[in-house]
Design a protein around this motif. Structure first.
Motif, PDB file in Angstrom:
ATOM      1  N   MET A  42      12.569  32.471 -25.906  1.00 26.23           N
ATOM      2  CA  MET A  42      13.620  32.021 -24.989  1.00 26.23           C
ATOM      3  C   MET A  42      14.114  30.640 -25.416  1.00 26.23           C
ATOM      4  SD  MET A  42      13.891  34.557 -22.874  1.00 26.23           S
ATOM      5  CE  MET A  42      14.842  33.941 -21.491  1.00 26.23           C
ATOM      6  N   SER A  44      16.954  29.474 -23.612  1.00 31.46           N
ATOM      7  CA  SER A  44      17.580  29.097 -22.347  1.00 31.46           C
ATOM      8  C   SER A  44      16.947  30.000 -21.285  1.00 31.46           C
ATOM      9  CB  SER A  44      19.103  29.286 -22.401  1.00 31.46           C
ATOM     10  OG  SER A  44      19.421  30.661 -22.467  1.00 31.46           O
ATOM     11  N   ASN A  45      17.353  29.841 -20.049  1.00 32.26           N
ATOM     12  CA  ASN A  45      16.734  30.643 -18.995  1.00 32.26           C
ATOM     13  C   ASN A  45      17.141  32.112 -19.024  1.00 32.26           C
ATOM     14  OD1 ASN A  45      15.072  28.670 -17.950  1.00 32.26           O
ATOM     15  ND2 ASN A  45      16.438  28.112 -16.281  1.00 32.26           N
ATOM     16  N   THR A  46      18.154  32.480 -19.810  1.00 30.60           N
ATOM     17  CA  THR A  46      18.562  33.887 -19.887  1.00 30.60           C
ATOM     18  C   THR A  46      18.896  34.287 -21.320  1.00 30.60           C
ATOM     19  OG1 THR A  46      20.883  33.385 -19.463  1.00 30.60           O
ATOM     20  CG2 THR A  46      19.538  33.913 -17.547  1.00 30.60           C
ATOM     21  N   ASN A  47      18.589  35.536 -21.637  1.00 26.90           N
ATOM     22  CA  ASN A  47      19.080  36.180 -22.852  1.00 26.90           C
ATOM     23  C   ASN A  47      19.111  37.679 -22.580  1.00 26.90           C
ATOM     24  OD1 ASN A  47      16.605  37.446 -23.626  1.00 26.90           O
ATOM     25  ND2 ASN A  47      15.997  35.711 -24.873  1.00 26.90           N
ATOM     26  N   THR A  51      14.870  37.100 -18.383  1.00 23.99           N
ATOM     27  CA  THR A  51      15.287  35.903 -17.650  1.00 23.99           C
ATOM     28  C   THR A  51      14.060  35.118 -17.217  1.00 23.99           C
ATOM     29  OG1 THR A  51      17.205  37.087 -16.788  1.00 23.99           O
ATOM     30  CG2 THR A  51      16.588  35.073 -15.647  1.00 23.99           C
ATOM     31  N   ALA A  52      14.104  33.814 -17.427  1.00 20.38           N
ATOM     32  CA  ALA A  52      13.059  32.907 -16.945  1.00 20.38           C
ATOM     33  C   ALA A  52      13.565  32.246 -15.668  1.00 20.38           C
ATOM     34  CB  ALA A  52      12.758  31.849 -17.996  1.00 20.38           C
ATOM     35  N   TYR A  64      12.454  28.209 -18.965  1.00 21.80           N
ATOM     36  CA  TYR A  64      12.386  28.883 -20.268  1.00 21.80           C
ATOM     37  C   TYR A  64      11.432  28.197 -21.241  1.00 21.80           C
ATOM     38  CZ  TYR A  64      15.210  25.464 -22.821  1.00 21.80           C
ATOM     39  OH  TYR A  64      15.660  24.323 -23.435  1.00 21.80           O
ATOM     40  N   GLN A  65      11.160  26.915 -21.041  1.00 18.38           N
ATOM     41  CA  GLN A  65      10.291  26.186 -21.964  1.00 18.38           C
ATOM     42  C   GLN A  65       8.836  26.663 -21.895  1.00 18.38           C
ATOM     43  OE1 GLN A  65      11.807  22.235 -20.871  1.00 18.38           O
ATOM     44  NE2 GLN A  65      12.386  22.040 -23.029  1.00 18.38           N
ATOM     45  N   ASP A  68       9.174  29.603 -24.671  1.00 16.51           N
ATOM     46  CA  ASP A  68       9.913  29.315 -25.914  1.00 16.51           C
ATOM     47  C   ASP A  68       9.047  29.349 -27.170  1.00 16.51           C
ATOM     48  OD1 ASP A  68       8.492  26.952 -25.674  1.00 16.51           O
ATOM     49  OD2 ASP A  68      10.257  25.644 -25.637  1.00 16.51           O
ATOM     50  N   TRP A  75       7.295  23.619 -19.050  1.00 20.99           N
ATOM     51  CA  TRP A  75       7.971  23.680 -17.756  1.00 20.99           C
ATOM     52  C   TRP A  75       7.199  22.788 -16.810  1.00 20.99           C
ATOM     53  CZ3 TRP A  75       5.219  26.031 -13.590  1.00 20.99           C
ATOM     54  CH2 TRP A  75       5.889  25.971 -12.366  1.00 20.99           C
ATOM     55  N   PHE A  87       9.050  35.616 -15.109  1.00 22.61           N
ATOM     56  CA  PHE A  87       9.781  36.199 -16.228  1.00 22.61           C
ATOM     57  C   PHE A  87      10.177  37.616 -15.851  1.00 22.61           C
ATOM     58  CE2 PHE A  87      10.902  38.157 -20.157  1.00 22.61           C
ATOM     59  CZ  PHE A  87      11.600  37.139 -20.787  1.00 22.61           C
TER      60      PHE A  87
END
Length: 176
Positions: A42, A44-47, A51-52, A64-65, A68, A75, A87
């Motif tokens: 990840m 970012s918070n979405t892909n 989603t985070a 998202y961290q 990652d 986080w 997640f």
């Protein structure tokens, strides 16, 4: 003539050994990927794969961290010992173990009490694990769980930390 025959035998042995190595190599790759972390990288918070989400985020330490694949980022809640880190996968997964990597922050920032939960609708949650530990900073902990169901959403609900103003997590990984 003897050299030609010997070269032929050596070539066959090298070819057989190479084929065996390639087969063994492909098997270990299959095993490694099948047993690896199922959370996609990840940035970012979405892909497209998931989603985070976090109940709160300290500036520069977003949800998202924790997903990652980088142990040096983390986080962090904006304040308090309570925090929810979630997640959501784009498809259902059957998670049978997870890891939690504590951040490099002080021991007071590490999670102390939490539940690991799963859901398909984001409303009704099933508790898969309950934990109460004193954790050290900058360390990875692995937890096996009994789970026979497939879910699209998983979350870590932290209810206490080591006593600091905020709670932080460097990485969460999940395995099928």
């Amino acid at each position: 003539m003897m050299n030609k025959k010997l070269n032929g035998i050596l070539r066959k042995k090298v070819a057989s050994a190479t084929a065996a190595l390639l087969l063994a190599s492909s098997l270990s790759v299959i095993t490694a990927s099948a047993s690896g972390n199922i959370i996609p990288l990840m940035t970012s918070n979405t892909n497209s794969l998931g989603t985070a989400y976090a109940s709160s985020e300290w500036a520069g330490h977003e949800a998202y961290q924790a997903f990652d694949h980088n142990d040096s980022t983390y986080w962090s809640t904006s304040s308090g010992s309570y925090g929810e880190l979630r997640f959501s996968f784009s498809s259902q997964k059957k998670v049978t173990s997870y890891t939690l990597r504590t951040s490099s922050q002080a021991a007071g920032n590490t999670p102390k009490n939490w539940t690991f939960q799963a859901s398909n609708d984001g409303v009704n949650w099933t508790v898969l694990d309950t934990a109460a530990y004193t954790l050290s900073p900058n360390f990875t902990y692995t937890f096996s769980i009994l789970n026979n169901s497939y879910y699209s959403k998983y979350r870590l609900v932290i209810t206490a930390n080591g006593g600091a103003y905020s709670t932080s997590v460097a990485e969460v990984q999940m395995f099928e």
